[in-house]
Design a protein around this motif. Structure first.
Motif, mmCIF file in Angstrom:
data_model
loop_
_atom_site.group_PDB
_atom_site.id
_atom_site.type_symbol
_atom_site.label_atom_id
_atom_site.label_comp_id
_atom_site.label_asym_id
_atom_site.label_seq_id
_atom_site.Cartn_x
_atom_site.Cartn_y
_atom_site.Cartn_z
ATOM 1 N N UNK A 33 15.106 0.343 -1.291
ATOM 2 C CA UNK A 33 14.743 1.481 -0.451
ATOM 3 C C UNK A 33 13.636 1.152 0.543
ATOM 4 N N UNK A 34 13.386 2.061 1.459
ATOM 5 C CA UNK A 34 12.330 1.901 2.458
ATOM 6 C C UNK A 34 10.974 1.728 1.786
ATOM 7 N N UNK A 35 10.170 0.803 2.297
ATOM 8 C CA UNK A 35 8.820 0.636 1.782
ATOM 9 C C UNK A 35 8.718 -0.166 0.499
ATOM 10 N N UNK A 36 9.817 -0.768 0.056
ATOM 11 C CA UNK A 36 9.762 -1.549 -1.188
ATOM 12 C C UNK A 36 9.233 -2.955 -0.949
ATOM 13 N N UNK A 37 9.061 -3.328 0.317
ATOM 14 C CA UNK A 37 8.528 -4.649 0.637
ATOM 15 C C UNK A 37 9.593 -5.672 0.954
ATOM 16 N N UNK A 38 10.812 -5.230 1.219
ATOM 17 C CA UNK A 38 11.928 -6.152 1.428
ATOM 18 C C UNK A 38 11.663 -7.167 2.539
ATOM 19 N N UNK A 39 11.214 -6.673 3.684
ATOM 20 C CA UNK A 39 11.044 -7.571 4.832
ATOM 21 C C UNK A 39 9.983 -8.626 4.566
ATOM 22 N N UNK A 40 8.829 -8.194 4.084
ATOM 23 C CA UNK A 40 7.730 -9.130 3.819
ATOM 24 C C UNK A 40 8.127 -10.157 2.768
ATOM 25 N N UNK B 36 3.434 1.657 3.163
ATOM 26 C CA UNK B 36 3.857 1.948 4.520
ATOM 27 C C UNK B 36 2.685 2.479 5.346
ATOM 28 N N UNK B 37 1.846 3.323 4.742
ATOM 29 C CA UNK B 37 0.687 3.862 5.448
ATOM 30 C C UNK B 37 -0.282 2.745 5.836
ATOM 31 N N UNK B 38 -0.529 1.821 4.915
ATOM 32 C CA UNK B 38 -1.433 0.697 5.196
ATOM 33 C C UNK B 38 -0.880 -0.169 6.323
ATOM 34 N N UNK B 39 0.429 -0.380 6.301
ATOM 35 C CA UNK B 39 1.089 -1.189 7.328
ATOM 36 C C UNK B 39 0.958 -0.537 8.705
ATOM 37 N N UNK C 198 -2.635 -0.683 10.088
ATOM 38 C CA UNK C 198 -2.941 -2.012 10.596
ATOM 39 C C UNK C 198 -2.405 -2.205 12.012
ATOM 40 N N UNK C 199 -1.380 -1.421 12.357
ATOM 41 C CA UNK C 199 -0.787 -1.507 13.692
ATOM 42 C C UNK C 199 -1.410 -0.493 14.656
ATOM 43 N N UNK C 200 -2.408 0.264 14.148
ATOM 44 C CA UNK C 200 -3.094 1.214 15.006
ATOM 45 C C UNK C 200 -2.396 2.547 15.188
ATOM 46 N N UNK C 201 -1.463 2.858 14.302
ATOM 47 C CA UNK C 201 -0.732 4.132 14.401
ATOM 48 C C UNK C 201 -1.659 5.271 13.961
ATOM 49 N N UNK C 202 -1.591 6.415 14.654
ATOM 50 C CA UNK C 202 -2.477 7.526 14.339
ATOM 51 C C UNK C 202 -2.098 8.183 13.009
ATOM 52 N N UNK C 203 -3.062 8.870 12.393
ATOM 53 C CA UNK C 203 -2.878 9.419 11.053
ATOM 54 C C UNK C 203 -1.787 10.489 10.978
ATOM 55 N N UNK C 204 -1.642 11.284 12.025
ATOM 56 C CA UNK C 204 -0.607 12.323 12.022
ATOM 57 C C UNK C 204 0.780 11.697 11.944
ATOM 58 N N UNK C 205 0.968 10.622 12.691
ATOM 59 C CA UNK C 205 2.264 9.930 12.672
ATOM 60 C C UNK C 205 2.483 9.256 11.329
ATOM 61 N N UNK C 206 1.420 8.690 10.771
ATOM 62 C CA UNK C 206 1.518 8.035 9.458
ATOM 63 C C UNK C 206 1.949 9.047 8.403
ATOM 64 N N UNK C 207 1.342 10.226 8.420
ATOM 65 C CA UNK C 207 1.682 11.265 7.443
ATOM 66 C C UNK C 207 3.150 11.674 7.572
ATOM 67 N N UNK C 208 3.598 11.833 8.808
ATOM 68 C CA UNK C 208 4.987 12.241 9.048
ATOM 69 C C UNK C 208 5.969 11.166 8.607
ATOM 70 N N UNK C 209 5.651 9.907 8.886
ATOM 71 C CA UNK C 209 6.557 8.821 8.529
ATOM 72 C C UNK C 209 6.575 8.579 7.029
ATOM 73 N N UNK C 210 5.435 8.782 6.367
ATOM 74 C CA UNK C 210 5.385 8.629 4.906
ATOM 75 C C UNK C 210 6.237 9.712 4.248
ATOM 76 N N UNK C 211 6.157 10.926 4.780
ATOM 77 C CA UNK C 211 6.945 12.030 4.233
ATOM 78 C C UNK C 211 8.434 11.804 4.444
ATOM 79 N N UNK C 212 8.763 10.991 5.439
ATOM 80 C CA UNK C 212 10.160 10.732 5.785
ATOM 81 C C UNK C 212 10.829 9.754 4.820
ATOM 82 N N UNK C 213 10.045 9.058 4.007
ATOM 83 C CA UNK C 213 10.611 8.072 3.085
ATOM 84 C C UNK C 213 11.648 8.690 2.151
ATOM 85 N N UNK C 214 11.288 9.804 1.524
ATOM 86 C CA UNK C 214 12.197 10.434 0.565
ATOM 87 C C UNK C 214 13.484 10.892 1.235
#
Length: 238
Positions: free
Chosen positions: A18-25, A165-168, A171-187
């Motif tokens: 699934x998303x965020x499991x670390x597959x790419x790294x 995913x939030x830490x990643x 590190x890329x300089x993404x704003x917190x509002x976008x981070x919250x929205x993208x984290x919620x999108x995982x499920x």
């Protein structure tokens, strides 16, 4: 393909999850350690989605997506030290990671014609990988490479995946509002990818389950590399 044929075939390592499991790294690191090519199939679906959005194709219309999916020229570079992804000659490695593509990629990925086209490209990448390839995605072991040398299903708790995913993103300089929205999108993405009719996210019957929730990156890499070396070694001894 019988055992003797597989013994002389390039190594194929299929890593799903699934998303965020670390597959790419993890996949890139395993490929680099073992001297194999690396294929991020998720980037290919993102590239297709980016092209659809850029060309005003209604991604909520499966028929429109199916008709258009043969048009873009998608090329995935497989060097683990610096993988690339281009569409019609344009480097899209940055744009495909944006929130708009992230929000729509599951819809595009669910279209059978899209999957058929990209599976063909993915198998083509493996065929030209001299030593072998580490391919990561959601249906590598179940659909794309059913006779892979090693199949891994990489997972982690939803909390661990969201934190990573939030830490990643930070590190890329993404704003917190976008981070919250993208984290919620995982499920939501997990549910969409697991329930689609064509090639859903699923663990292959012969895949090794690796839960990374409590493991360091190095521990995960060590475990998977050892599995590959053991399996490839046993085949070469046939």
């Amino acid at each position: 393909m019988d055992t003797a044929d597989r013994a002389h075939a390039p190594v194929v390592v299929a890593i799903d999850g699934p998303s965020g499991s670390g597959k790419s790294t993890v996949s890139r690191a395993v490929a680099a350690r073992l001297g194999l090519s690396f294929l991020d199939t998720g980037a290919m679906y993102r590239a297709m989605t980016w092209w659809m959005l850029s060309n005003d194709v209604d991604v909520d219309d499966p028929d429109a997506v199916a008709i258009a999916c043969g048009k873009p020229v998608i090329v995935s570079g497989t060097d683990a030290a610096g993988p690339t992804i281009t569409v019609d000659g344009q480097d899209v490695s940055g744009p495909i990671r944006g929130p708009e593509v992230t929000a729509r990629v599951s819809a595009v990925s669910a279209v059978p014609a899209v999957r058929a086209r990209l599976v063909e490209l993915q198998r083509g990448c493996a065929e030209v990988a001299e030593r072998g390839i580490v391919a990561e995605g959601r249906d590598m072991g179940t659909v794309v490479f059913p006779t892979a040398t090693v199949k891994i299903f990489l997972t982690a708790s939803e909390t661990a995946r969201a934190q990573r995913r939030a830490a990643e993103l930070r590190a890329k300089g993404v704003d917190e509002a976008t981070i919250t929205a993208m984290a919620a999108d995982l499920a939501r993405r997990d549910a969409a990818d697991s329930s689609r009719a064509t090639a859903p996210l699923a663990q292959a019957a012969d895949a090794v389950l690796v839960d990374t929730s409590e493991l360091t990156l190095e521990q995960v890499i060590d475990r998977i590399a050892a599995l590959v070396e053991d399996r490839a070694g046993r085949l070469s001894a046939v």
